[in-house]
Motif scaffolding. Structure first.
Motif, mmCIF file in Angstrom:
data_model
loop_
_atom_site.group_PDB
_atom_site.id
_atom_site.type_symbol
_atom_site.label_atom_id
_atom_site.label_comp_id
_atom_site.label_asym_id
_atom_site.label_seq_id
_atom_site.Cartn_x
_atom_site.Cartn_y
_atom_site.Cartn_z
ATOM 1 N N SER A 167 45.453 40.768 35.896
ATOM 2 C CA SER A 167 46.110 39.519 36.314
ATOM 3 C C SER A 167 45.085 38.442 36.616
ATOM 4 O O SER A 167 45.238 37.282 36.201
ATOM 5 N N TYR A 168 44.049 38.820 37.338
ATOM 6 C CA TYR A 168 42.968 37.882 37.672
ATOM 7 C C TYR A 168 42.330 37.335 36.390
ATOM 8 O O TYR A 168 42.143 36.124 36.249
ATOM 9 N N LEU A 169 41.992 38.222 35.462
ATOM 10 C CA LEU A 169 41.338 37.789 34.224
ATOM 11 C C LEU A 169 42.255 36.902 33.381
ATOM 12 O O LEU A 169 41.810 35.902 32.804
ATOM 13 N N ALA A 170 43.529 37.256 33.313
ATOM 14 C CA ALA A 170 44.478 36.470 32.521
ATOM 15 C C ALA A 170 44.656 35.071 33.102
ATOM 16 O O ALA A 170 44.607 34.068 32.367
ATOM 17 N N LEU A 171 44.843 34.987 34.402
ATOM 18 C CA LEU A 171 45.037 33.678 35.021
ATOM 19 C C LEU A 171 43.744 32.862 34.974
ATOM 20 O O LEU A 171 43.776 31.660 34.709
ATOM 21 N N SER A 172 42.607 33.493 35.177
ATOM 22 C CA SER A 172 41.316 32.797 35.066
ATOM 23 C C SER A 172 41.148 32.210 33.671
ATOM 24 O O SER A 172 40.725 31.054 33.523
#
Length: 178
Positions: free
Chosen positions: A46-51
């Motif tokens: 989730s962090y990587l996708a939103l980043s």
């Protein structure tokens, strides 16, 4: 001391190993936060996708770093304050005075200042802002696209702030004290 064990890339397996490899490839390093996030592949993904999504938006890296600094200061997250101050200075090439001003949601650039102020107002009020706050941002040239993107950046920053505070992630950046 962290509340969670860091997952080291060399011992990670499966999806966790893939995600940590993605972090290393995109950042050139694997920060402690992502190693601790790796306990939950869904969180790290989730962090990587939103980043990645916000990085492809219209807000420039120097603006996104100042937004992250402002939110980290607001939420009391020394890890994120340290990380984004370092990235802001060394990668986004933001001057020391502007980095310090961002901690107070201020900037010498009226457009950036309006974005910072609106971001903090949204965070402080759980999204329930007065029309006057949005009108003030628009008067400084902030577009509806930027307001939407600001919410995405704020979401990312709050997620990392809260996680780092909860997990007590060991700060592996040059420390900037709150």
């Amino acid at each position: 001391m962290s509340n969670f064990t860091a997952v080291e890339p060399e011992t990670a397996t499966g999806r966790t190993a893939e995600l940590l490899a993605q972090v290393q490839k995109s950042l050139g390093t694997t920060p402690a936060m992502t190693k601790v996030m790796a306990n939950s592949p869904a969180l790290l993904q989730s962090y990587l996708a939103l980043s990645g999504a916000v990085a492809g938006g219209t807000l420039k890296p120097a603006v996104r770093e100042r937004l992250a600094i402002s939110t980290a200061q607001l939420n009391g997250c020394e890890y994120c304050l340290s990380a984004h101050t370092y990235i802001g200075a060394n990668i986004a090439h933001i001057g020391a005075a502007e980095l310090d001003s961002a901690r107070r949601a201020e900037s010498t650039d009226a457009h950036v200042a309006a974005l910072l102020k609106l971001s903090n107002t949204i965070a402080e009020n759980g999204g329930d802002v007065d029309d006057a706050d949005i009108d003030a941002a628009r008067a400084a040239g902030v577009t509806d696209e930027e307001i939407g993107e600001l919410v995405a950046n704020l979401t990312l920053n709050i997620m990392t702030n809260y996680f780092n505070l909860l997990a007590r992630v060991d700060n592996d950046w040059p420390v900037v004290s709150l």
